[in-house]
Design a protein around this motif. Structure first.
Motif, mmCIF file in Angstrom:
data_model
loop_
_atom_site.group_PDB
_atom_site.id
_atom_site.type_symbol
_atom_site.label_atom_id
_atom_site.label_comp_id
_atom_site.label_asym_id
_atom_site.label_seq_id
_atom_site.Cartn_x
_atom_site.Cartn_y
_atom_site.Cartn_z
ATOM 1 N N LEU A 90 37.739 36.698 34.216
ATOM 2 C CA LEU A 90 38.422 37.563 33.468
ATOM 3 C C LEU A 90 39.341 38.923 33.628
ATOM 4 O O LEU A 90 40.509 38.918 32.997
ATOM 5 C CB LEU A 90 36.995 37.829 32.525
ATOM 6 N N ASN A 91 38.805 39.330 34.513
ATOM 7 C CA ASN A 91 39.970 40.676 34.785
ATOM 8 C C ASN A 91 40.805 40.195 35.879
ATOM 9 O O ASN A 91 42.024 40.340 35.355
ATOM 10 C CB ASN A 91 38.970 41.889 35.806
ATOM 11 N N GLY A 92 40.591 39.078 36.516
ATOM 12 C CA GLY A 92 42.292 38.530 37.301
ATOM 13 C C GLY A 92 43.380 37.774 36.327
ATOM 14 O O GLY A 92 44.461 37.865 36.037
ATOM 15 N N VAL A 93 42.553 37.351 35.337
ATOM 16 C CA VAL A 93 43.175 37.177 33.655
ATOM 17 C C VAL A 93 44.186 38.409 33.335
ATOM 18 O O VAL A 93 44.989 37.777 32.792
ATOM 19 C CB VAL A 93 42.767 36.380 32.695
ATOM 20 N N SER A 94 43.475 39.054 32.772
ATOM 21 C CA SER A 94 43.980 40.391 32.251
ATOM 22 C C SER A 94 45.180 41.179 32.242
ATOM 23 O O SER A 94 46.097 41.837 32.153
ATOM 24 C CB SER A 94 42.754 41.050 31.896
ATOM 25 N N PHE A 95 45.190 40.884 34.490
ATOM 26 C CA PHE A 95 46.208 41.623 34.521
ATOM 27 C C PHE A 95 47.774 40.984 34.275
ATOM 28 O O PHE A 95 48.980 41.398 33.974
ATOM 29 C CB PHE A 95 47.109 41.586 36.080
ATOM 30 N N PHE A 151 49.586 41.210 42.592
ATOM 31 C CA PHE A 151 47.952 41.952 44.021
ATOM 32 C C PHE A 151 46.892 42.260 43.151
ATOM 33 O O PHE A 151 46.266 41.264 43.935
ATOM 34 C CB PHE A 151 49.403 42.624 44.243
ATOM 35 N N MET A 152 46.183 42.329 42.390
ATOM 36 C CA MET A 152 45.322 42.864 41.681
ATOM 37 C C MET A 152 44.667 41.685 41.091
ATOM 38 O O MET A 152 43.487 41.222 41.072
ATOM 39 C CB MET A 152 45.544 44.014 40.906
ATOM 40 N N ALA A 153 45.994 41.031 40.517
ATOM 41 C CA ALA A 153 45.167 39.600 39.969
ATOM 42 C C ALA A 153 44.632 38.634 40.854
ATOM 43 O O ALA A 153 43.503 38.152 40.871
ATOM 44 C CB ALA A 153 46.428 39.004 38.718
ATOM 45 N N ALA A 154 45.518 38.570 42.000
ATOM 46 C CA ALA A 154 44.933 37.388 43.008
ATOM 47 C C ALA A 154 43.468 37.965 43.715
ATOM 48 O O ALA A 154 42.849 37.762 43.744
ATOM 49 C CB ALA A 154 46.276 37.378 44.169
ATOM 50 N N VAL A 155 43.571 39.800 43.827
ATOM 51 C CA VAL A 155 42.496 40.235 44.319
ATOM 52 C C VAL A 155 40.965 39.769 44.130
ATOM 53 O O VAL A 155 40.095 39.319 43.624
ATOM 54 C CB VAL A 155 42.355 41.517 44.786
ATOM 55 N N ALA A 156 41.375 39.990 42.351
ATOM 56 C CA ALA A 156 39.966 39.745 40.694
ATOM 57 C C ALA A 156 39.902 38.522 41.012
ATOM 58 O O ALA A 156 38.402 37.854 40.894
ATOM 59 C CB ALA A 156 40.340 40.379 40.306
ATOM 60 N N LEU A 158 32.426 46.010 48.291
ATOM 61 C CA LEU A 158 32.871 47.054 48.186
ATOM 62 C C LEU A 158 34.276 46.645 48.348
ATOM 63 O O LEU A 158 35.362 47.650 48.221
ATOM 64 C CB LEU A 158 31.718 47.781 49.487
ATOM 65 N N GLY A 159 34.675 45.532 49.697
ATOM 66 C CA GLY A 159 36.200 45.544 50.205
ATOM 67 C C GLY A 159 36.959 44.979 48.765
ATOM 68 O O GLY A 159 37.636 45.842 48.843
ATOM 69 N N PHE A 160 36.245 44.226 49.004
ATOM 70 C CA PHE A 160 37.630 43.466 47.206
ATOM 71 C C PHE A 160 37.584 44.720 46.582
ATOM 72 O O PHE A 160 38.636 44.886 45.749
ATOM 73 C CB PHE A 160 37.146 42.613 47.206
ATOM 74 N N THR A 161 37.303 45.426 45.890
ATOM 75 C CA THR A 161 36.659 46.388 45.466
ATOM 76 C C THR A 161 37.970 47.544 46.083
ATOM 77 O O THR A 161 38.570 48.379 44.761
ATOM 78 C CB THR A 161 35.757 47.296 44.956
ATOM 79 N N PHE A 162 37.680 47.792 46.718
ATOM 80 C CA PHE A 162 39.149 49.032 47.717
ATOM 81 C C PHE A 162 40.371 48.238 47.711
ATOM 82 O O PHE A 162 41.224 48.846 47.910
ATOM 83 C CB PHE A 162 38.322 48.750 49.700
ATOM 84 N N LEU A 163 40.395 47.002 47.839
ATOM 85 C CA LEU A 163 41.310 45.923 47.593
ATOM 86 C C LEU A 163 42.465 46.073 46.256
ATOM 87 O O LEU A 163 43.418 46.537 46.259
ATOM 88 C CB LEU A 163 41.721 44.261 47.968
ATOM 89 N N LEU A 164 41.217 46.251 44.843
ATOM 90 C CA LEU A 164 41.749 46.467 44.095
ATOM 91 C C LEU A 164 42.260 48.118 43.831
ATOM 92 O O LEU A 164 43.360 47.880 42.592
ATOM 93 C CB LEU A 164 40.273 46.577 42.996
ATOM 94 N N GLY A 165 41.434 48.774 44.464
ATOM 95 C CA GLY A 165 41.824 50.404 44.308
ATOM 96 C C GLY A 165 43.293 50.972 44.975
ATOM 97 O O GLY A 165 44.499 51.695 44.667
ATOM 98 N N MET A 166 43.932 49.612 46.127
ATOM 99 C CA MET A 166 44.732 49.973 47.147
ATOM 100 C C MET A 166 46.012 49.252 45.650
ATOM 101 O O MET A 166 46.979 50.131 45.698
ATOM 102 C CB MET A 166 44.913 48.707 47.670
ATOM 103 N N GLY A 167 45.669 48.482 44.783
ATOM 104 C CA GLY A 167 46.716 48.228 43.941
ATOM 105 C C GLY A 167 46.909 49.244 42.557
ATOM 106 O O GLY A 167 48.087 49.478 42.356
ATOM 107 N N ALA A 168 45.944 50.248 42.353
ATOM 108 C CA ALA A 168 45.618 50.115 40.717
ATOM 109 C C ALA A 168 46.570 51.722 42.432
ATOM 110 O O ALA A 168 47.062 52.429 41.026
ATOM 111 C CB ALA A 168 44.017 51.012 40.888
ATOM 112 N N ALA A 169 46.191 52.492 43.180
ATOM 113 C CA ALA A 169 47.074 52.970 43.608
ATOM 114 C C ALA A 169 48.436 52.809 43.975
ATOM 115 O O ALA A 169 49.326 54.305 42.832
ATOM 116 C CB ALA A 169 46.050 53.887 45.725
#
Length: 553
Positions: free
Chosen positions: A188-193, A98-103, A121-132
Motif C-alpha cells: 500500500l505504501n508503494g501505491v501511495s507514492f 524510485f520509492m514506489a518500486a522499493v516499497a 533494514l536494507g530496504f528501509t535504507f533504500l527508502l531512506g535514500m529516496g526520501a533523502a
C-alpha cells in the motif's frame, strides 16, 4: 547567481494558517503528499514491528531509525545541490518512482516469507535514500507555490500533513499488521507514492531564470557550505537542531521497545501511541496562531525541549498506557512547535539561489542527530537498561536548553532577500572570460578617526557577507601615509564567480553595505577597482624559504 520563477498572486492582507490553500497547486500537492505520508507512516510501523518480531536485539530495532536517517546524512547535500541546479519537477518524478518500486519490492518479499531483519533494514535504507533525495526539493518548492508572507503557514501545513499521517497511518498500519501482514502495508505504501507522482507529472512548472554564469556541481556544493559557514543565524539553528534531534531519537527509536518489552503490549498499542503523537502535532498546528502571536521562536523551542524531557522520563518510569497516551499527545504538540520553528527560520533566512542547499544542510544535521542518537540510546538500552537510556536522553535534552544563550533564534519574516541587481556593473565585464582569475576588488573609503570604531564594526559585517557569497579572502587595510584612507578588499577565484557573487547580493545585504558607506567622508563616492590576474604570469607566487634554496644547491 540569482534564480527567479513565476510567483503566485499576493496573499490577502491578513495571512492565516489556511491562506496557502487559496493556491490550487499547493492544495493538490498537499493532498497528494498527505496520502504519501500516510503510506510512509504505515510503512514505518510495519517495518519497526516486523524487525521487533524477527529479532531479540534492541539495537537492531533502534537501527531502523538509523536506516531511515543515515541516507539523509549521506545524501542531503548532493540532493540540495541538485535541487538548486536541476529541474525540481523531474527530480521529484524520479524520487517518487524510485520509492514506489522499493516499497513494492519489500512487500512482495515479505508476503513470500523471504525477508529477514537485516533485509528489512536494507530496504528501509533504500527508502531512506529516496526520501533523502526528495526532501530538500519538497521543502524548497513551497516558495514557488505560495508568496513569502504565507510561507510560514505553508511550512506549518506541511507539518500538519505529516502529523495527520502520523495520527492515522500507524493505526491503519497496526490494524493491517494484526489482521493480515506487514507485506500488505508495504504494498500500500508503494501505491501511495503514485498520487504524488501524478500531481507532479501534470505540474506545468515555469522555467527558472538565472542571472550570472551557471554553477557546476562542486562549485555549487562549496557555495552552499560557505553560505552556512558565514551565516550565524543558520548555524545557530543547526546547533540547536542537532541537540534536539539527538535527544528526541530516544523516543523515536525505543518507543516500540517500551511497548513490546517493558509493557508487554501488542502492535496495536504501539500504533495508537504514534497516533496520539500525531494527533498532538495536528492540535499544535491549530494552536500555532495563538503561539505565533504570544511566543517567539526561542520560547517555542524551549517549551518543546522541556516537554520532551518529560516524554523520555515518562517512557522510562510510567507503566500505565493511558497516561503514556496523554504524554505522547503533549509530545506531538511540542514536536510541531520545535520543528516548525527550526524549519521556518531556515527557509525565511536564505535567498532562493541557495535555498535547497541550506535546507539540505539543515536536514542533514537533523537526521544526523536522529541517526547517532538512535545508535547511542539503543546501545545504552542493550548494555545497561531501557530505563537508564531514556533517563540519560532526558538529561541530555535538559542540558541542551543552555544552547539558547549562545544561539538565540530570531524571527526572519521581515528580511528582504530579493536580489540587489540594480547596482552599477563593471565597464567591459562582458568581454572577460568567466574562467579568468583570480580577481581582487578594492573599495577605497575616507574615514575620519572619530568614526574608525564604527567603521570597523560595520566593515566586519560586510566582510562576512563577502566571504559568504564567494570571496576566498576579505579584509580592511589603512594607508600608512594617510590613515584616513581605508581600503576594503576581497579576493575571488574567477571572474565568473565574482559575477555570481554580484548577483547573490540581496536588499538586506545592501543595508549592511549602506552602513559602511555612510561613514565615508570624501567628496566623491568610494572608489571601486577590479583587478584581474595578469594572463601571462602566475597568479600568486609563494616565496621559497632560503633554507630550502641552500639545500638545493
Amino acid at each position: 547567481m540569482s534564480d527567479s520563477v513565476a510567483t503566485p498572486p499576493a496573499p490577502p492582507a491578513k495571512v492565516t494558517l489556511w491562506t496557502p490553500f487559496m493556491y490550487a497547486l499547493f492544495r493538490a500537492i498537499w493532498i497528494a503528499g498527505l496520502v504519501s505520508n500516510v503510506g510512509t507512516w504505515m510503512q514505518n510501523v510495519a517495518g519497526v514491528w516486523l524487525v521487533t518480531t524477527l529479532t531479540t536485539s534492541a539495537l537492531l530495532v533502534a537501527l531502523m531509525q538509523t536506516a531511515t536517517s543515515l541516507p539523509a546524512f549521506l545524501l542531503s547535500m548532493p540532493a540540495g545541490v541538485m535541487a538548486d541546479l536541476v529541474d525540481r519537477r523531474r527530480l521529484l518524478l524520479l524520487t517518487q518512482g524510485f520509492m514506489a518500486a522499493v516499497a513494492t519490492g519489500l512487500g512482495v518479499l515479505t508476503l513470500n516469507n523471504g525477508i529477514s531483519a537485516y533485509g528489512v533494514l536494507g530496504f528501509t535504507f533504500l527508502l531512506g535514500m529516496g526520501a533523502a533525495l526528495n526532501a530538500p526539493i519538497w521543502q524548497a518548492i513551497a516558495t514557488e507555490l505560495v508568496p513569502r508572507p504565507a510561507l510560514g503557514s505553508a511550512i506549518t501545513l506541511n507539518g500538519v500533513s505529516n502529523n495527520i499521517a502520523r495520527a492515522i497511518g500507524p493505526a491503519i498500519g497496526g490494524a493491517i499488521i494484526a489482521y493480515y501482514s506487514s507485506g500488505w502495508v508495504f504494498l500500500l505504501n508503494g501505491v501511495s507514492f503514485l498520487g504524488t507522482w501524478a500531481v507532479v507529472y501534470f505540474w506545468k512548472r515555469q522555467p527558472t531564470v538565472t542571472s550570472g554564469p551557471a554553477e557546476n556541481f562542486i562549485g555549487a556544493l562549496r557555495a552552499g557550505m560557505r553560505y552556512v559557514q558565514y551565516s550565524p543565524a543558520i548555524y545557530g539553528v543547526l546547533a540547536r537542531t542537532f541537540a534536539f534531534s539527538f535527544g528526541a531519537a530516544a523516543m523515536w527509536g525505543l518507543v516500540s521497545v517500551v511497548v513490546a518489552r517493558r509493557l508487554h503490549l501488542s502492535s496495536g498499542h504501539y500504533g495508537v501511541m504514534l497516533s496520539w503523537l500525531g494527533a498532538g502535532a495536528v492540535t499544535g498546528a491549530l494552536l500555532m496562531g495563538r503561539a505565533g502571536s504570544r511566543l517567539n521562536f526561542n520560547q517555542r523551542v524551549l517549551l518543546g525541549v522541556l516537554a520532551f524531557v518529560g516524554t523520555n522520563v515518562a517512557l522510562a518510569l510510567v507503566n500505565q498506557i493511558f497516561i503514556l497516551y496523554a504524554v505522547m499527545f503533549v509530545s506531538g504538540i511540542a514536536w510541531l512547535l520545535v520543528m516548525t520553528s527550526f524549519s521556518t527560520t531556515v527557509q525565511l533566512s536564505v535567498p532562493r539561489w541557495v535555498q535547497a542547499r541550506v535546507i539540505s544542510v539543515y536536514m542533514l544535521v537533523f537526521q544526523a542527530g536522529l541517526s547517532v542518537g538512535s545508535l547511542v540510546w539503543g546501545e545504552l538500552a542493550d548494555h545497561l537498561s531501557l530505563r537508564t537510556s531514556l533517563l540519560a536522553a532526558a538529561g541530555w535534552m535538559l542540558a541542551s536548553t543552555l544552547l539558547a544563550v549562545p544561539f538565540p533564534m530570531r524571527s526572519a519574516e521581515g528580511l528582504n532577500l530579493d536580489p540587489a541587481d540594480d547596482r552599477p556593473h563593471t565597464v567591459g565585464e562582458d568581454a572577460i572570460d568567466p574562467d579568468s582569475g583570480p580577481v581582487m576588488v578594492t573599495i577605497e573609503y575616507h574615514v575620519e578617526p572619530a568614526n574608525w570604531g564604527a567603521f570597523h564594526a560595520a566593515a566586519a559585517q560586510l566582510k562576512r557577507l563577502r566571504l559568504r557569497d564567494g570571496a576566498l579572502r576579505a579584509g580592511v587595510f589603512a594607508d600608512v601615509a594617510h590613515p584616513t584612507r581605508i581600503s576594503e578588499f576581497f579576493y575571488v577565484a574567477t571572474w565568473g564567480e565574482h559575477q555570481r557573487q554580484y548577483h547573490r547580493f540581496t536588499r538586506e545585504d545592501q543595508v549592511v553595505e549602506a552602513a559602511v558607506r555612510r561613514l565615508h567622508s570624501g567628496p566623491d563616492a568610494p572608489r571601486v577597482t577590479h583587478l584581474l590576474a595578469f594572463p601571462t604570469t602566475s597568479n600568486v607566487e609563494v616565496a621559497t624559504p632560503i633554507a630550502t634554496l641552500e639545500s638545493q644547491r
